[in-house]
Design an enzyme around this catalytic site. Structure first.
Site, PDB file in Angstrom:
ATOM      1  N   HIS A  58       0.841  -1.205   0.000  1.00 26.08           N
ATOM      2  CA  HIS A  58       0.000   0.000   0.000  1.00 26.08           C
ATOM      3  C   HIS A  58       0.876   1.254   0.000  1.00 26.08           C
ATOM      4  O   HIS A  58       0.689   2.160  -0.823  1.00 26.08           O
ATOM      5  CB  HIS A  58      -0.901  -0.037   1.238  1.00 26.08           C
ATOM      6  CG  HIS A  58      -1.752   1.180   1.432  1.00 26.08           C
ATOM      7  ND1 HIS A  58      -3.124   1.160   1.317  1.00 26.08           N
ATOM      8  CD2 HIS A  58      -1.426   2.468   1.736  1.00 26.08           C
ATOM      9  CE1 HIS A  58      -3.605   2.374   1.539  1.00 26.08           C
ATOM     10  NE2 HIS A  58      -2.590   3.187   1.806  1.00 26.08           N
ATOM     11  N   GLU A  59       1.836   1.296   0.922  1.00 19.67           N
ATOM     12  CA  GLU A  59       2.713   2.456   1.011  1.00 19.67           C
ATOM     13  C   GLU A  59       3.644   2.553  -0.200  1.00 19.67           C
ATOM     14  O   GLU A  59       3.952   3.654  -0.677  1.00 19.67           O
ATOM     15  CB  GLU A  59       3.538   2.403   2.305  1.00 19.67           C
ATOM     16  CG  GLU A  59       2.715   2.300   3.583  1.00 19.67           C
ATOM     17  CD  GLU A  59       1.752   3.457   3.761  1.00 19.67           C
ATOM     18  OE1 GLU A  59       1.932   4.502   3.120  1.00 19.67           O
ATOM     19  OE2 GLU A  59       0.799   3.305   4.555  1.00 19.67           O
ATOM     20  N   HIS A  62       1.881   4.245  -3.084  1.00 15.75           N
ATOM     21  CA  HIS A  62       1.913   5.708  -2.954  1.00 15.75           C
ATOM     22  C   HIS A  62       3.258   6.258  -3.432  1.00 15.75           C
ATOM     23  O   HIS A  62       3.325   7.205  -4.227  1.00 15.75           O
ATOM     24  CB  HIS A  62       1.720   6.118  -1.486  1.00 15.75           C
ATOM     25  CG  HIS A  62       0.319   6.005  -0.981  1.00 15.75           C
ATOM     26  ND1 HIS A  62      -0.767   6.551  -1.632  1.00 15.75           N
ATOM     27  CD2 HIS A  62      -0.173   5.419   0.143  1.00 15.75           C
ATOM     28  CE1 HIS A  62      -1.864   6.310  -0.939  1.00 15.75           C
ATOM     29  NE2 HIS A  62      -1.532   5.627   0.144  1.00 15.75           N
TER      30      HIS A  62
END
Length: 266
Positions: A58-59, A62
């Protein structure tokens, strides 16, 4: 001072992440084969490790999207290595989400990579950076639920099926919560570039409390019921029943003892 270029070492996958991935693989194998003497422990380790892997991805989503959008500083910060220890707030991104899974079985959104937004031009790029994280949860949920909606469960052991169902529940809740247009969450980050300066200035002080506000609302019984009705409806559409997610959570929380209903009906 931040670096203006990314070196090969800035993109090399971290041994920490590879270790977490190895735990996921080994405990997934133990859950599948029934190798573990106590299947609940194997399920606990498998789901927890897989959940941390999804948080890292998820990170990473980004950061990777930010890199291609103009923020080349993410490499020097270590965000491209998938190392959770390099996050700005490892507590928010890893520790708290795991604690919430253990306590309540809900996918708490993370969010701890610092993007230098001033390096990025264009509202669409800013929106895409914010959307990239929860879209990763959507992709992860699709992978977890694939055996269910593809009707390919023949030969899949019961405990592994339950574990996948619970892991899918976590991914769906994380994606849904993250996409809420609440300050501090990715959903607000998607729409923020399109808001007027005055609105953004008025909302900014509330951003640190957005997630707390959401969870305060979830303590309201009627809202909590509606939220999980939506989650269960999504999972049913993907072929997963409430029975499977319930038994998955029951296996995961092995310290509470096994549920005979799941053992007999599974």
């Amino acid at each position: 001072m931040t670096a203006t270029t990314t070196r090969p070492s800035d993109r090399r996958i971290s041994p920490v992440f590879l270790g977490i991935l190895a735990v996921t693989a080994v405990t997934g194998w133990a859950t599948w084969t029934g190798f573990a003497e106590k299947p609940g422990i194997a399920v606990f380790l498998f789901v927890t490790a897989a959940w941390i892997v999804s948080l890292c991805l998820h990170e990473y989503a980004h950061a990777r999207t930010a890199l291609h959008s103009g923020d080349i500083s993410v490499g020097s910060k270590g965000y491209l290595t998938l190392n959770p220890l390099r996050y700005t707030h490892a507590l928010l991104s890893i520790v708290l989400p795991v604690i919430f899974v253990i306590m309540g079985g809900i996918g708490l959104p993370g969010g701890a990579v610092f993007i230098e937004r001033n390096r990025i031009q264009g509202r669409w790029k800013h929106s895409l950076i914010s959307a990239a994280g929860p879209l990763t949860n959507v992709l992860f949920a699709a992978v977890c639920t694939a055996p269910f909606w593809l009707h390919s469960l023949d030969g899949v052991p019961r405990d592994f099926r339950f574990a996948l169902a619970f892991l899918a529940l976590l991914q769906v809740t994380a994606a849904l919560l993250n996409f809420l247009p609440v300050p501090g969450l990715d959903g607000y980050g998607v729409i923020e570039p399109w808001l007027s300066y005055n609105i953004k200035r008025q909302v900014e002080p509330f951003a640190p409390f957005g997630l707390l506000f959401v969870f305060a609302l979830l303590w309201v019984p009627s809202i909590n019921t509606y939220f999980f009705d939506v989650i269960n409806a999504i999972l049913r559409g993907l072929g997963i029943s409430e029975f499977e997610t319930y038994c998955g959570q029951n296996l995961y929380r092995f310290w509470q003892g096994s549920n005979e209903f799941c053992s007999i009906s599974g």
